[in-house]
Design a protein around this motif. Structure first.
Motif, PDB file in Angstrom:
ATOM      1  N   MET A 233       0.820  -1.223   0.000  1.00 31.65           N
ATOM      2  CA  MET A 233       0.000   0.000   0.000  1.00 31.65           C
ATOM      3  C   MET A 233       0.851   1.270   0.000  1.00 31.65           C
ATOM      4  O   MET A 233       0.484   2.278   0.575  1.00 31.65           O
ATOM      5  CB  MET A 233      -0.973   0.013   1.197  1.00 31.65           C
ATOM      6  CG  MET A 233      -1.938  -1.155   1.197  1.00 31.65           C
ATOM      7  SD  MET A 233      -2.919  -1.231  -0.289  1.00 31.65           S
ATOM      8  CE  MET A 233      -4.187  -0.067   0.106  1.00 31.65           C
ATOM      9  N   ASN A 234       1.973   1.215  -0.669  1.00 35.46           N
ATOM     10  CA  ASN A 234       2.845   2.373  -0.807  1.00 35.46           C
ATOM     11  C   ASN A 234       2.498   3.075  -2.126  1.00 35.46           C
ATOM     12  O   ASN A 234       3.209   2.991  -3.114  1.00 35.46           O
ATOM     13  CB  ASN A 234       4.306   1.932  -0.779  1.00 35.46           C
ATOM     14  CG  ASN A 234       5.266   3.097  -0.702  1.00 35.46           C
ATOM     15  OD1 ASN A 234       4.868   4.255  -0.777  1.00 35.46           O
ATOM     16  ND2 ASN A 234       6.546   2.784  -0.550  1.00 35.46           N
ATOM     17  N   MET A 235       1.383   3.770  -2.120  1.00 36.77           N
ATOM     18  CA  MET A 235       0.861   4.381  -3.345  1.00 36.77           C
ATOM     19  C   MET A 235       1.747   5.499  -3.912  1.00 36.77           C
ATOM     20  O   MET A 235       1.838   5.628  -5.129  1.00 36.77           O
ATOM     21  CB  MET A 235      -0.556   4.906  -3.131  1.00 36.77           C
ATOM     22  CG  MET A 235      -1.583   3.806  -2.935  1.00 36.77           C
ATOM     23  SD  MET A 235      -1.565   2.663  -4.307  1.00 36.77           S
ATOM     24  CE  MET A 235      -1.563   1.112  -3.436  1.00 36.77           C
ATOM     25  N   PRO A 236       2.431   6.285  -3.095  1.00 40.37           N
ATOM     26  CA  PRO A 236       3.337   7.272  -3.698  1.00 40.37           C
ATOM     27  C   PRO A 236       4.425   6.624  -4.562  1.00 40.37           C
ATOM     28  O   PRO A 236       4.757   7.141  -5.632  1.00 40.37           O
ATOM     29  CB  PRO A 236       3.946   7.993  -2.497  1.00 40.37           C
ATOM     30  CG  PRO A 236       2.924   7.859  -1.423  1.00 40.37           C
ATOM     31  CD  PRO A 236       2.307   6.514  -1.638  1.00 40.37           C
ATOM     32  N   LEU A 237       4.930   5.465  -4.151  1.00 45.71           N
ATOM     33  CA  LEU A 237       5.945   4.769  -4.943  1.00 45.71           C
ATOM     34  C   LEU A 237       5.342   4.213  -6.236  1.00 45.71           C
ATOM     35  O   LEU A 237       5.980   4.240  -7.283  1.00 45.71           O
ATOM     36  CB  LEU A 237       6.591   3.654  -4.120  1.00 45.71           C
ATOM     37  CG  LEU A 237       7.779   2.941  -4.767  1.00 45.71           C
ATOM     38  CD1 LEU A 237       8.873   3.932  -5.152  1.00 45.71           C
ATOM     39  CD2 LEU A 237       8.311   1.872  -3.826  1.00 45.71           C
ATOM     40  N   VAL A 238       4.101   3.738  -6.168  1.00 47.69           N
ATOM     41  CA  VAL A 238       3.425   3.245  -7.370  1.00 47.69           C
ATOM     42  C   VAL A 238       3.265   4.379  -8.380  1.00 47.69           C
ATOM     43  O   VAL A 238       3.566   4.223  -9.570  1.00 47.69           O
ATOM     44  CB  VAL A 238       2.056   2.623  -7.022  1.00 47.69           C
ATOM     45  CG1 VAL A 238       1.286   2.273  -8.282  1.00 47.69           C
ATOM     46  CG2 VAL A 238       2.228   1.390  -6.146  1.00 47.69           C
TER      47      VAL A 238
END
Length: 136
Positions: free
Chosen positions: A94-99
């Motif tokens: 759930m590391n959306m900034p990295l995605v």
């Protein structure tokens, strides 16, 4: 990024468009060149390939984006390296900034490669364009 899936996705659009460009050679022009003593190889080298360059570059600009998409998809499915794998592992935690950073990098690479091929096309096929932008 691995190059094999991108090369497979990119191969057929380029081949089809170059074949289309070669097919646009007028039969009358080919007859005139043959009557002047040109061989089929001479016609291909001196007229066919230059006439198919705009088709080649048009397909190359499309193919480079397909190559990035194919590479990233293959990395998400069957790899433990690359931007696709990084995005999949980041989404699992759930590391959306990295995605979204991975998406941004892929998009930026696609835009840079498209612009690189567009500039190369303008430089090598400036004779094929009409209008004021032909000199740029």
């Amino acid at each position: 990024m691995s190059s094999e899936p991108g090369a497979i996705h990119s191969f057929f659009p380029v081949v089809v468009n170059v074949a289309t460009g070669l097919a646009t050679l007028e039969p009358e022009l080919e007859d005139v060149l043959r009557s002047l003593g040109a061989s089929r190889l001479d016609i291909l080298k001196k007229v066919g390939l230059p006439r198919s360059l705009p088709y080649f570059f048009a397909s190359l600009k499309v193919a480079v984006t397909l190559a990035f998409v194919g590479s990233v998809i293959s990395e998400t499915v069957a790899s433990n390296l690359g931007i696709g794998y990084l995005m999949m592992s980041a989404s699992a935690t759930m590391n959306m900034p990295l995605v979204f950073a991975g998406l941004f990098v892929i998009g930026a690479m696609g835009v840079v490669m498209y612009e690189l091929f567009a500039r190369l096309e303008r430089r090598l096929t400036g004779w094929a364009t009409r209008g004021q932008n032909a000199a740029l």
